[in-house]
Design a protein around this motif. Structure first.
Motif, PDB file in Angstrom:
ATOM      1  N   ASP A  52      15.000  13.723  -7.322  1.00 15.87           N
ATOM      2  CA  ASP A  52      16.278  13.095  -7.673  1.00 15.87           C
ATOM      3  C   ASP A  52      17.337  14.119  -8.060  1.00 15.87           C
ATOM      4  O   ASP A  52      18.501  13.765  -8.279  1.00 15.87           O
ATOM      5  N   GLY A  53      16.918  15.380  -8.210  1.00 15.86           N
ATOM      6  CA  GLY A  53      17.865  16.415  -8.617  1.00 15.86           C
ATOM      7  C   GLY A  53      17.666  17.668  -7.797  1.00 15.86           C
ATOM      8  O   GLY A  53      17.430  17.605  -6.591  1.00 15.86           O
ATOM      9  N   VAL A  54      17.747  18.810  -8.470  1.00 14.62           N
ATOM     10  CA  VAL A  54      17.565  20.099  -7.809  1.00 14.62           C
ATOM     11  C   VAL A  54      16.545  20.903  -8.602  1.00 14.62           C
ATOM     12  O   VAL A  54      16.646  21.001  -9.828  1.00 14.62           O
ATOM     13  N   VAL A 352      17.396  20.200 -12.551  1.00 15.13           N
ATOM     14  CA  VAL A 352      18.614  19.555 -13.051  1.00 15.13           C
ATOM     15  C   VAL A 352      18.874  18.324 -12.202  1.00 15.13           C
ATOM     16  O   VAL A 352      19.026  18.436 -10.974  1.00 15.13           O
ATOM     17  N   LYS A 353      18.864  17.152 -12.849  1.00 14.67           N
ATOM     18  CA  LYS A 353      19.238  15.913 -12.150  1.00 14.67           C
ATOM     19  C   LYS A 353      20.622  15.491 -12.633  1.00 14.67           C
ATOM     20  O   LYS A 353      20.796  15.107 -13.783  1.00 14.67           O
ATOM     21  N   ILE A 363      24.540  18.565  -4.149  1.00 10.01           N
ATOM     22  CA  ILE A 363      24.656  19.551  -3.068  1.00 10.01           C
ATOM     23  C   ILE A 363      25.149  20.888  -3.613  1.00 10.01           C
ATOM     24  O   ILE A 363      24.628  21.955  -3.283  1.00 10.01           O
ATOM     25  N   ARG A 364      26.122  20.826  -4.504  1.00 11.82           N
ATOM     26  CA  ARG A 364      26.664  22.075  -5.065  1.00 11.82           C
ATOM     27  C   ARG A 364      25.614  22.798  -5.903  1.00 11.82           C
ATOM     28  O   ARG A 364      25.486  24.028  -5.828  1.00 11.82           O
ATOM     29  N   LEU A 365      24.859  22.057  -6.705  1.00 11.77           N
ATOM     30  CA  LEU A 365      23.778  22.691  -7.469  1.00 11.77           C
ATOM     31  C   LEU A 365      22.716  23.258  -6.533  1.00 11.77           C
ATOM     32  O   LEU A 365      22.149  24.332  -6.781  1.00 11.77           O
ATOM     33  N   GLY A 366      22.446  22.535  -5.480  1.00 12.40           N
ATOM     34  CA  GLY A 366      21.414  22.942  -4.532  1.00 12.40           C
ATOM     35  C   GLY A 366      21.700  24.277  -3.874  1.00 12.40           C
ATOM     36  O   GLY A 366      20.779  24.971  -3.424  1.00 12.40           O
TER      37      GLY A 366
END
Ligand code: ZN
Length: 499
Positions: A52-54, A352-353, A363-366
């Protein structure tokens, strides 16, 4: 004389639905969790959160000790800067912490911290600063299911302000438990009468109330096999005051078969008797138990995540999952943590979700999923996502900052918990270790030698003169940093963990 005793039953309330404001922040720390143990087999609930997050594959702590690591995480400053270099050190009152910062922004702040190293003998001298509620189950160590129960009880009392919850799980910090064994080996006695039979490989905490007459009393722990007594306390139930217990046989943290202590009551009273014991597994057995404890922690985290869902705040929450440090099982001739700065002690999971409905955040965190991430970067990222003002003094950089690049990690470990002070700088290719006492360095080529077994400083150290100078300066800063006075007596809570 023993009049009556009964074991304490701890509550297990199910959280009820609460209305919250936008973007609650949930920070979950599973203590002592190695990065390489976060797998779908061992931690399916945590991996589901990652979906659900990165999940960041190169996240690192700044210290292989609980309190310095958490203080760096929550303040976005290094141990050698903020003065919290070892466990048991007071956290400076003027150090900005995310808890205080969010409280000032109108957040309701709550924490359940399940390890004594996060506690202080005096209120508001440790990481309890800034928390409206900072609680625990047992004073020195509580296990995952109990921790989740207590979190549920805390959540029942929440209002509709935005929430910052810090959920800290002690598992799989040692002592490692054996879940297979069922035979009790140890008797806890009061005045010769058996109060409870305990299975030492479960590392049991036990608490009981006893109504006793005035006079002298004896509490004892008796076993056919070896065990370790972590703590043994007697408190007045009404006032909570500690009743002095004089050990006449055995001592804390020694391997033994019997402990006896006496205490005196001036008048009839109800007392709380509290004990914590464990057995002493081999290294191979310890490793197996650690893995089992990782799974227990995952189940407890899974229960917390399901509770958040049933309360209706999972989707809208910003959830951060990490660990404060890893654990060694024979690597670099060491078992445990604190002692070195090798990756088995610094490489930690980080997930981080982001809150749902905030565009392309995931997407930016990814885009940083493979980058080297430092714990000091977490709070800047959190405040960035929550669109809150920047906290003063932070040395980390938000993962959403397009200019951040791969920044080197600074990590430290210090005496007396480590046998010698050490500092390191690490990027994705190299780690340079500095030993201030001798002025010596070690260099590891992490691409050719990811297990850090070959010191190549003699051959390649000259290429890292800038890092050498920075480490010398950081070591001097850490040496000079203002440290608050240690408590006059070392906390019993810290000692029960063997520090
Ligand atoms: Zn820890």
């Amino acid at each position: 004389m023993l009049t009556a005793c009964e074991g304490r039953q701890l509550g297990g309330n199910v959280p009820v639905s609460v209305a919250t404001g936008p973007a609650p922040l949930i920070v979950i720390v599973v203590d002592t969790l190695r990065y390489d143990h976060v797998t779908p087999e061992r931690m399916p609930n945590v991996m589901k959160l990652a979906e659900d997050g990165v999940s960041f594959s190169r996240a690192f702590s700044h210290a292989p000790m609980t309190l310095p690591a958490h203080t760096a995480l929550f303040s976005s400053t290094y141990p050698g800067q903020n003065g919290v270099k070892v466990n048991g050190t007071p956290v400076p009152g003027d150090l900005p912490l995310v808890s205080k910062w969010l409280a000032n922004q109108g957040y309701q702040t709550a924490a359940v911290a399940s390890l004594a190293t996060l506690w202080s003998s005096q209120p508001q001298q440790s990481l309890d600063q800034g928390f409206d509620t900072f609680t625990h189950v047992f004073r020195d160590y509580s296990h995952g299911p109990k921790t989740t129960e207590r979190i549920g009880e805390v959540m029942e009392g929440l209002t509709d302000q935005p929430l910052f919850l810090f959920a800290h799980f002690a598992d799989p910090h040692e002592p490692y438990r054996d879940f297979e064994s069922t035979e009790p080996q140890l008797q806890l006695k009061v005045n010769g009468l058996v109060l409870e039979e305990l299975t030492t490989s479960h590392s049991p905490h036990f608490q009981a109330k006893c109504e006793l007459q005035e006079g002298d009393h004896e509490v004892s722990l008796i076993s056919d096999g070896d065990f370790v007594m972590r703590s043994l306390y007697v408190h007045d139930s009404a006032s909570g005051a500690r009743i002095p217990l004089v050990l006449t046989e055995g001592k804390r943290l020694s391997t033994l078969q019997a402990v006896r202590g006496t205490f005196h009551l001036d008048k009839p009273a109800t007392v709380d008797i509290e004990s914590w014991v464990n057995d002493h597994p081999s290294q191979a057995e310890a490793k197996l138990r650690y893995r089992a404890e990782v799974t227990v922690a995952d189940k407890a985290v899974g229960k917390l995540l399901r509770d958040l869902q049933s309360m209706g705040i999972y989707d809208q929450s910003l959830i951060v999952f990490t660990s404060d440090h890893g654990e060694a099982f024979g690597e670099h001739a060491w078992n445990g943590h604190s002692e070195s700065l090798f990756d088995e002690l610094l490489h930690v999971p980080l997930i981080v979700k982001p809150p749902a409905g905030q565009g392309d955040l995931r997407i930016r965190l990814g885009q940083s999923a493979q980058a080297l991430i430092r714990h000091v970067d977490v709070v800047p990222t959190v405040l960035d996502i929550l669109e809150l003002p920047v906290m003063p003094g932070m040395v980390g950089v938000s993962l959403l900052d397009p200019q951040r690049g791969d920044l080197p990690l600074l990590a430290e470990t210090h005496q007396p918990e480590a046998s010698q002070d050490q500092l390191c700088l690490r990027n994705r290719a190299h780690k340079l270790l500095y030993f201030p006492e001798t002025g010596s360095f070690q260099l590891f080529d992490l691409r050719a030698d990811p297990l850090e077994t070959q010191d190549v400083f003699t051959a390649k150290g000259h290429q890292f003169s800038v890092w050498q100078e920075e480490l010398r300066e950081r070591a001097e800063q850490a040496h000079q940093v203002r440290e608050l006075p240690q408590p006059r007596q070392k906390s019993d809570l810290i000692e029960s963990l063997g520090y």
